[in-house]
Design a protein around this motif. Structure first.
Motif, PDB file in Angstrom:
ATOM      1  N   VAL A   1       0.842  -1.200   0.000  1.00  0.00           N
ATOM      2  CA  VAL A   1       0.000   0.000   0.000  1.00  0.00           C
ATOM      3  C   VAL A   1       0.878   1.251   0.000  1.00  0.00           C
ATOM      4  O   VAL A   1       0.634   2.211  -0.742  1.00  0.00           O
ATOM      5  CB  VAL A   1      -0.939  -0.002   1.227  1.00  0.00           C
ATOM      6  CG1 VAL A   1      -1.631   1.352   1.393  1.00  0.00           C
ATOM      7  CG2 VAL A   1      -1.980  -1.107   1.090  1.00  0.00           C
ATOM      8  N   HIS A   2       1.911   1.233   0.825  1.00  0.00           N
ATOM      9  CA  HIS A   2       2.835   2.379   0.867  1.00  0.00           C
ATOM     10  C   HIS A   2       3.601   2.520  -0.442  1.00  0.00           C
ATOM     11  O   HIS A   2       3.796   3.624  -0.947  1.00  0.00           O
ATOM     12  CB  HIS A   2       3.795   2.222   2.041  1.00  0.00           C
ATOM     13  CG  HIS A   2       4.751   3.357   2.191  1.00  0.00           C
ATOM     14  ND1 HIS A   2       6.093   3.263   1.881  1.00  0.00           N
ATOM     15  CD2 HIS A   2       4.554   4.648   2.589  1.00  0.00           C
ATOM     16  CE1 HIS A   2       6.676   4.425   2.098  1.00  0.00           C
ATOM     17  NE2 HIS A   2       5.771   5.279   2.524  1.00  0.00           N
TER      18      HIS A   2
ATOM     19  N   PHE B   1       1.231   5.203  -8.121  1.00  0.00           N
ATOM     20  CA  PHE B   1       0.209   4.330  -8.689  1.00  0.00           C
ATOM     21  C   PHE B   1      -1.148   4.473  -8.000  1.00  0.00           C
ATOM     22  O   PHE B   1      -2.167   4.088  -8.553  1.00  0.00           O
ATOM     23  CB  PHE B   1       0.658   2.867  -8.619  1.00  0.00           C
ATOM     24  CG  PHE B   1       1.798   2.544  -9.546  1.00  0.00           C
ATOM     25  CD1 PHE B   1       1.593   2.445 -10.917  1.00  0.00           C
ATOM     26  CD2 PHE B   1       3.075   2.339  -9.055  1.00  0.00           C
ATOM     27  CE1 PHE B   1       2.634   2.145 -11.777  1.00  0.00           C
ATOM     28  CE2 PHE B   1       4.125   2.044  -9.901  1.00  0.00           C
ATOM     29  CZ  PHE B   1       3.909   1.950 -11.267  1.00  0.00           C
ATOM     30  N   THR B   2      -1.145   4.984  -6.775  1.00  0.00           N
ATOM     31  CA  THR B   2      -2.386   5.095  -6.022  1.00  0.00           C
ATOM     32  C   THR B   2      -3.251   6.224  -6.573  1.00  0.00           C
ATOM     33  O   THR B   2      -2.745   7.326  -6.827  1.00  0.00           O
ATOM     34  CB  THR B   2      -2.098   5.353  -4.537  1.00  0.00           C
ATOM     35  OG1 THR B   2      -1.303   4.276  -4.026  1.00  0.00           O
ATOM     36  CG2 THR B   2      -3.377   5.475  -3.733  1.00  0.00           C
ATOM     37  N   ARG B   3      -4.533   5.947  -6.749  1.00  0.00           N
ATOM     38  CA  ARG B   3      -5.462   6.985  -7.183  1.00  0.00           C
ATOM     39  C   ARG B   3      -5.719   7.935  -6.029  1.00  0.00           C
ATOM     40  O   ARG B   3      -6.068   7.521  -4.931  1.00  0.00           O
ATOM     41  CB  ARG B   3      -6.785   6.356  -7.632  1.00  0.00           C
ATOM     42  CG  ARG B   3      -7.798   7.358  -8.165  1.00  0.00           C
ATOM     43  CD  ARG B   3      -9.143   6.693  -8.403  1.00  0.00           C
ATOM     44  NE  ARG B   3      -9.785   6.295  -7.158  1.00  0.00           N
ATOM     45  CZ  ARG B   3     -10.528   7.122  -6.414  1.00  0.00           C
ATOM     46  NH1 ARG B   3     -10.715   8.379  -6.794  1.00  0.00           N
ATOM     47  NH2 ARG B   3     -11.084   6.693  -5.309  1.00  0.00           N
TER      48      ARG B   3
ATOM     49  N   GLY C   1     -13.666   8.686  -0.848  1.00  0.00           N
ATOM     50  CA  GLY C   1     -12.347   8.095  -0.611  1.00  0.00           C
ATOM     51  C   GLY C   1     -12.204   7.393   0.719  1.00  0.00           C
ATOM     52  O   GLY C   1     -11.092   7.234   1.227  1.00  0.00           O
ATOM     53  N   HIS C   2     -13.340   6.952   1.290  1.00  0.00           N
ATOM     54  CA  HIS C   2     -13.271   6.297   2.598  1.00  0.00           C
ATOM     55  C   HIS C   2     -12.373   5.058   2.551  1.00  0.00           C
ATOM     56  O   HIS C   2     -11.591   4.807   3.479  1.00  0.00           O
ATOM     57  CB  HIS C   2     -14.669   5.905   3.066  1.00  0.00           C
ATOM     58  CG  HIS C   2     -14.682   5.077   4.315  1.00  0.00           C
ATOM     59  ND1 HIS C   2     -14.462   5.613   5.570  1.00  0.00           N
ATOM     60  CD2 HIS C   2     -14.856   3.733   4.506  1.00  0.00           C
ATOM     61  CE1 HIS C   2     -14.509   4.649   6.473  1.00  0.00           C
ATOM     62  NE2 HIS C   2     -14.762   3.513   5.854  1.00  0.00           N
ATOM     63  N   ASP C   3     -12.457   4.262   1.492  1.00  0.00           N
ATOM     64  CA  ASP C   3     -11.668   3.038   1.413  1.00  0.00           C
ATOM     65  C   ASP C   3     -10.177   3.333   1.405  1.00  0.00           C
ATOM     66  O   ASP C   3      -9.391   2.636   2.062  1.00  0.00           O
ATOM     67  CB  ASP C   3     -12.044   2.245   0.160  1.00  0.00           C
ATOM     68  CG  ASP C   3     -13.374   1.517   0.316  1.00  0.00           C
ATOM     69  OD1 ASP C   3     -13.867   1.426   1.460  1.00  0.00           O
ATOM     70  OD2 ASP C   3     -13.917   1.057  -0.700  1.00  0.00           O
ATOM     71  N   GLU C   4      -9.748   4.349   0.648  1.00  0.00           N
ATOM     72  CA  GLU C   4      -8.335   4.692   0.588  1.00  0.00           C
ATOM     73  C   GLU C   4      -7.821   5.147   1.953  1.00  0.00           C
ATOM     74  O   GLU C   4      -6.730   4.765   2.391  1.00  0.00           O
ATOM     75  CB  GLU C   4      -8.081   5.795  -0.448  1.00  0.00           C
ATOM     76  CG  GLU C   4      -8.261   5.371  -1.898  1.00  0.00           C
ATOM     77  CD  GLU C   4      -9.707   5.491  -2.376  1.00  0.00           C
ATOM     78  OE1 GLU C   4     -10.604   5.681  -1.525  1.00  0.00           O
ATOM     79  OE2 GLU C   4      -9.932   5.383  -3.591  1.00  0.00           O
ATOM     80  N   ILE C   5      -8.622   5.979   2.626  1.00  0.00           N
ATOM     81  CA  ILE C   5      -8.216   6.487   3.933  1.00  0.00           C
ATOM     82  C   ILE C   5      -8.156   5.344   4.946  1.00  0.00           C
ATOM     83  O   ILE C   5      -7.189   5.201   5.716  1.00  0.00           O
ATOM     84  CB  ILE C   5      -9.183   7.594   4.397  1.00  0.00           C
ATOM     85  CG1 ILE C   5      -9.028   8.830   3.496  1.00  0.00           C
ATOM     86  CG2 ILE C   5      -8.941   7.965   5.855  1.00  0.00           C
ATOM     87  CD1 ILE C   5     -10.114   9.876   3.678  1.00  0.00           C
TER      88      ILE C   5
END
Length: 262
Positions: A157-158, A165-167, A183-187
């Motif tokens: 993830v990091h 690459f992370t949206r 963006g709840h999932d990303e957070i």
């Protein structure tokens, strides 16, 4: 008994690492100091602020609303992303101290899990639940998996964010074009990834004590506000006095909870 937030979990680990009896070798002492310093950074990070506004000549009031919501979202997301990076640094520094022949944390955690299992020790309490919850967010898999697998995924993830690459999450809007946070999932993934790495650090420290690579701090942790800890009957008991740092390593990830009603 729930997990502590990553900030508090990192603080408790830093407190534990700081009290490990010092090595007589300057190089080893410096390496342990480095682990401690990265954990202190992870625990000391409180807020991240952004100003995502740009000058559009005052043509669009809706844009102001979008920028305000986006700024708040980025502050929360990057707070967890930065803490994830500091925690990864602490974990990798710890692996270099304890298992310098292993190139990455994943195999080190795997070896620690196997050794602790042979010794009859359980993984840190809630590690399995945290692993399952994190992997459901990161990979959309609900299958049981090891802490080592989750640690490798958390580092991924990091890596994805570090290499672009992370949206980057952006606000959504309703039918009236009013912006609201998304963006709840990303957070959530970033926050949970940090907890996974902290649990990995905890497992490595338990392994190091079991293998006698280190000695647990020979002092007691005073629980001035008390906390719930597991008991031998499978329940929990309220402890509001002292607990040895050796025993505290197994429970330092737990939220202290509210005291029992008298």
């Amino acid at each position: 008994m729930a997990l502590l937030d990553p900030q508090e979990h990192a603080s408790e680990l830093a407190d534990w690492v700081e009290r490990i009896p010092a090595s007589s070798e300057p190089v080893e002492r410096e390496a342990w100091d480095n682990v401690y310093a990265w954990l202190r950074l992870a625990s000391g990070l409180r807020t991240v602020t952004f100003d995502m506004a740009y000058e559009d000549g005052g043509m669009c009031a809706a844009g102001d609303d979008f920028d305000y919501v986006w700024s708040n979202m980025m502050g929360e997301w990057q707070l967890h992303q930065l803490r994830l990076g500091y925690t990864r640094a602490a974990l990798e520094a710890l692996v270099r101290v304890l298992l310098p022949d292993l190139p990455t944390p994943g195999p080190a955690i795997d070896a620690a899990e196997l050794r602790l299992a042979r010794a009859g020790q359980e993984p840190p309490l809630h590690a399995r639940e945290a692993t399952r919850h994190f992997l459901a967010h990161a990979t959309e898999s609900s299958e049981p998996s090891s802490l080592a697998v989750a640690v490798t995924q958390a580092i991924g993830v990091h890596e994805l964010a570090a290499h672009g690459f992370t949206r980057i999450p952006q606000p959504a809007h309703d039918d009236d074009m009013q912006s609201f946070p998304a963006g709840h999932d990303e957070i959530c993934t970033s926050k949970e990834a940090t907890s996974i790495l902290l649990l990995g650090i905890q497992a490595l420290l338990a392994w190091a004590v079991e293998e006698r690579h280190i000695v647990a701090p020979n002092e007691d942790k005073f629980l001035c506000e008390g906390m719930w800890v597991p008991d031998s009957a499978g329940g929990s008991q309220w402890v509001d006095q002292e607990i040895s740092y050796g025993d505290y390593l197994a429970v330092l990830q737990l939220d202290h909870g509210d005291p029992p009603d008298l």
